[in-house]
Design a protein around this motif. Structure first.
Motif, PDB file in Angstrom:
ATOM      1  N   ARG A 174     -32.334 -78.161 -39.066  1.00 47.34           N
ATOM      2  CA  ARG A 174     -31.217 -78.590 -39.905  1.00 47.34           C
ATOM      3  C   ARG A 174     -31.708 -78.930 -41.305  1.00 47.34           C
ATOM      4  N   GLY A 175     -30.796 -78.804 -42.252  1.00 48.23           N
ATOM      5  CA  GLY A 175     -31.071 -79.281 -43.595  1.00 48.23           C
ATOM      6  C   GLY A 175     -30.449 -80.651 -43.797  1.00 48.23           C
ATOM      7  N   ARG A 176     -30.168 -80.980 -45.054  1.00 45.31           N
ATOM      8  CA  ARG A 176     -29.515 -82.242 -45.393  1.00 45.31           C
ATOM      9  C   ARG A 176     -28.240 -81.947 -46.183  1.00 45.31           C
ATOM     10  N   GLY A 177     -27.259 -82.842 -46.045  1.00 41.68           N
ATOM     11  CA  GLY A 177     -26.053 -82.725 -46.847  1.00 41.68           C
ATOM     12  C   GLY A 177     -25.198 -81.529 -46.465  1.00 41.68           C
ATOM     13  N   GLY A 178     -24.530 -80.962 -47.473  1.00 43.23           N
ATOM     14  CA  GLY A 178     -23.549 -79.925 -47.227  1.00 43.23           C
ATOM     15  C   GLY A 178     -24.043 -78.511 -47.351  1.00 43.23           C
ATOM     16  N   GLY A 179     -25.323 -78.304 -47.692  1.00 41.21           N
ATOM     17  CA  GLY A 179     -25.817 -76.942 -47.846  1.00 41.21           C
ATOM     18  C   GLY A 179     -25.098 -76.221 -48.977  1.00 41.21           C
ATOM     19  N   TYR A 180     -24.870 -74.932 -48.807  1.00 40.49           N
ATOM     20  CA  TYR A 180     -24.105 -74.195 -49.815  1.00 40.49           C
ATOM     21  C   TYR A 180     -22.658 -74.695 -49.814  1.00 40.49           C
ATOM     22  N   TRP A 181     -22.158 -75.042 -50.995  1.00 38.61           N
ATOM     23  CA  TRP A 181     -20.811 -75.609 -51.044  1.00 38.61           C
ATOM     24  C   TRP A 181     -20.098 -75.255 -52.332  1.00 38.61           C
ATOM     25  N   TYR A 224     -15.630 -77.419 -49.817  1.00 33.63           N
ATOM     26  CA  TYR A 224     -15.955 -76.470 -48.742  1.00 33.63           C
ATOM     27  C   TYR A 224     -17.471 -76.499 -48.557  1.00 33.63           C
ATOM     28  N   LEU A 225     -17.957 -76.895 -47.368  1.00 35.65           N
ATOM     29  CA  LEU A 225     -19.373 -77.115 -47.158  1.00 35.65           C
ATOM     30  C   LEU A 225     -19.935 -76.275 -46.006  1.00 35.65           C
ATOM     31  N   HIS A 226     -21.282 -76.166 -45.983  1.00 31.47           N
ATOM     32  CA  HIS A 226     -22.072 -75.505 -44.929  1.00 31.47           C
ATOM     33  C   HIS A 226     -21.953 -73.988 -44.935  1.00 31.47           C
ATOM     34  N   MET A 227     -21.667 -73.396 -46.086  1.00 25.71           N
ATOM     35  CA  MET A 227     -21.494 -71.946 -46.117  1.00 25.71           C
ATOM     36  C   MET A 227     -22.819 -71.215 -45.907  1.00 25.71           C
ATOM     37  N   LEU A 228     -22.726 -69.984 -45.473  1.00 19.51           N
ATOM     38  CA  LEU A 228     -23.871 -69.204 -45.030  1.00 19.51           C
ATOM     39  C   LEU A 228     -24.853 -68.883 -46.154  1.00 19.51           C
ATOM     40  N   GLU A 229     -24.349 -68.581 -47.324  1.00 15.89           N
ATOM     41  CA  GLU A 229     -25.162 -68.064 -48.427  1.00 15.89           C
ATOM     42  C   GLU A 229     -24.586 -68.558 -49.745  1.00 15.89           C
ATOM     43  N   PRO A 230     -25.244 -68.240 -50.863  1.00 18.58           N
ATOM     44  CA  PRO A 230     -24.714 -68.708 -52.147  1.00 18.58           C
ATOM     45  C   PRO A 230     -23.247 -68.343 -52.314  1.00 18.58           C
ATOM     46  N   PRO A 231     -22.442 -69.259 -52.874  1.00 17.23           N
ATOM     47  CA  PRO A 231     -21.014 -68.989 -53.043  1.00 17.23           C
ATOM     48  C   PRO A 231     -20.756 -67.708 -53.827  1.00 17.23           C
ATOM     49  N   LEU A 232     -19.592 -67.123 -53.584  1.00 21.75           N
ATOM     50  CA  LEU A 232     -19.197 -65.899 -54.267  1.00 21.75           C
ATOM     51  C   LEU A 232     -18.507 -66.182 -55.595  1.00 21.75           C
ATOM     52  N   VAL A 233     -18.411 -67.462 -55.972  1.00 21.57           N
ATOM     53  CA  VAL A 233     -17.761 -67.860 -57.220  1.00 21.57           C
ATOM     54  C   VAL A 233     -18.742 -68.676 -58.053  1.00 21.57           C
ATOM     55  N   LYS A 234     -18.405 -68.867 -59.325  1.00 21.88           N
ATOM     56  CA  LYS A 234     -19.253 -69.614 -60.250  1.00 21.88           C
ATOM     57  C   LYS A 234     -18.469 -70.763 -60.877  1.00 21.88           C
ATOM     58  N   VAL A 235     -19.209 -71.753 -61.357  1.00 20.73           N
ATOM     59  CA  VAL A 235     -18.581 -72.887 -62.034  1.00 20.73           C
ATOM     60  C   VAL A 235     -17.797 -72.385 -63.251  1.00 20.73           C
ATOM     61  N   GLY A 247     -27.312 -76.893 -44.540  1.00 17.58           N
ATOM     62  CA  GLY A 247     -27.222 -78.341 -44.651  1.00 17.58           C
ATOM     63  C   GLY A 247     -27.333 -79.013 -43.300  1.00 17.58           C
ATOM     64  N   ASN A 248     -26.756 -80.200 -43.191  1.00 26.57           N
ATOM     65  CA  ASN A 248     -26.815 -80.963 -41.942  1.00 26.57           C
ATOM     66  C   ASN A 248     -25.695 -80.477 -41.022  1.00 26.57           C
ATOM     67  N   SER A 249     -25.940 -79.364 -40.371  1.00 27.64           N
ATOM     68  CA  SER A 249     -24.931 -78.716 -39.535  1.00 27.64           C
ATOM     69  C   SER A 249     -25.545 -78.308 -38.210  1.00 27.64           C
ATOM     70  N   GLY A 250     -24.808 -78.580 -37.117  1.00 29.43           N
ATOM     71  CA  GLY A 250     -25.327 -78.242 -35.799  1.00 29.43           C
ATOM     72  C   GLY A 250     -24.929 -76.863 -35.311  1.00 29.43           C
ATOM     73  N   ALA A 251     -23.888 -76.285 -35.909  1.00 30.04           N
ATOM     74  CA  ALA A 251     -23.394 -74.971 -35.485  1.00 30.04           C
ATOM     75  C   ALA A 251     -22.579 -74.397 -36.637  1.00 30.04           C
ATOM     76  N   PRO A 252     -22.405 -73.076 -36.663  1.00 32.49           N
ATOM     77  CA  PRO A 252     -21.651 -72.488 -37.763  1.00 32.49           C
ATOM     78  C   PRO A 252     -20.193 -72.972 -37.778  1.00 32.49           C
ATOM     79  N   HIS A 253     -19.780 -73.518 -38.909  1.00 31.91           N
ATOM     80  CA  HIS A 253     -18.416 -74.019 -39.073  1.00 31.91           C
ATOM     81  C   HIS A 253     -18.187 -74.286 -40.553  1.00 31.91           C
ATOM     82  N   LEU A 254     -16.974 -74.616 -40.903  1.00 29.19           N
ATOM     83  CA  LEU A 254     -16.646 -75.003 -42.269  1.00 29.19           C
ATOM     84  C   LEU A 254     -16.210 -76.455 -42.287  1.00 29.19           C
ATOM     85  N   HIS A 255     -16.937 -77.276 -43.038  1.00 28.40           N
ATOM     86  CA  HIS A 255     -16.524 -78.659 -43.283  1.00 28.40           C
ATOM     87  C   HIS A 255     -15.631 -78.643 -44.513  1.00 28.40           C
TER      88      HIS A 255
END
Length: 216
Positions: free
Chosen positions: A119-126, A139-150, A167-175
């Motif tokens: 596991r990582g920490r926090g929300g990972g890719y978000w 939107y947190l715990h995404m698989l890879e870098p977001p498809l959008v930009k600031v 991030g701190n995720s036990g299984a694939p899901h969207l927080h």
């Protein structure tokens, strides 16, 4: 009749340098007051009407919405009812402007090829989206870098990433979170409360997404 040199009258003048310093200090103070007002005044304004948020997943799909003790009030985890979780599209719940698109905490090592990785920490890719009126979604715990930009403007239903377990995720899901004036609130979808308001007990609900393309 007078004799001798005339007496010269001495005048006292404030040094120009000191005057300049005082003026600069006054200008800096005024600028600071304006800067504080620009930041604070919008924060004091009441939030606007709640947008008609939709579920952050594809139109017509059935998803499990859940929470558990210690998750934090109002937080919602999304798991698909059918099919693989990894890589499912994550969609914007409502139109807005992307304010965050990156990494929250650390990524960890959980991937489709290594689902039991560290596991990582926090929300990972978000991603965080500002919807105006002091409303935002996260939107947190995404698989890879977001498809959008600031700074990017997105429309409702636009894909912003893919579901994962960073991030701190036990299984694939969207927080997922909805916030008003920076405070988390109960999520509403298609104008209806989700019913998830507390993390004092486990809750599992089932909803069908109405995040569908607009009919022209």
């Amino acid at each position: 009749m007078t004799t001798g040199r005339p007496t010269r009258v001495r005048t006292h003048r404030r040094p120009r340098r000191r005057t300049l310093v005082v003026l600069l200090a006054l200008v800096a103070a005024a600028a600071a007051v304006v800067g504080v007002a620009v930041v604070v005044v919008p924060m004091l304004r009441p939030a606007g009407p709640r947008p008609i948020f939709q579920m952050p997943v594809a139109c017509g799909e059935a998803w499990q919405l859940s929470t558990y003790p210690g998750h934090d009030d109002y937080d919602v985890d999304f798991f698909p009812i059918e099919g693989d979780s990894w890589g499912r599209p994550v969609l914007a719940s409502y139109a807005g402007t992307v304010t965050v698109a990156g990494i929250n905490g650390s990524l960890g090592g959980r991937t489709p090829d290594n689902p039991e990785g560290p596991r990582g920490r926090g929300g990972g890719y978000w991603v965080k989206i500002d919807h105006g009126g002091r409303w935002e979604t996260q939107y947190l715990h995404m698989l890879e870098p977001p498809l959008v930009k600031v700074g990017q403007r997105v429309v409702q239903g636009e894909q912003i990433g893919r579901l994962g377990s960073t991030g701190n995720s036990g299984a694939p899901h969207l927080h997922y979170e909805q916030r008003r004036s920076r405070d988390k609130v109960e999520t509403h979808f298609d104008g209806t409360p989700s019913g998830i308001t507390t993390d004092e007990r486990e809750q599992i609900l089932r909803r069908v997404s109405n995040n569908c393309p607009a009919v022209s």
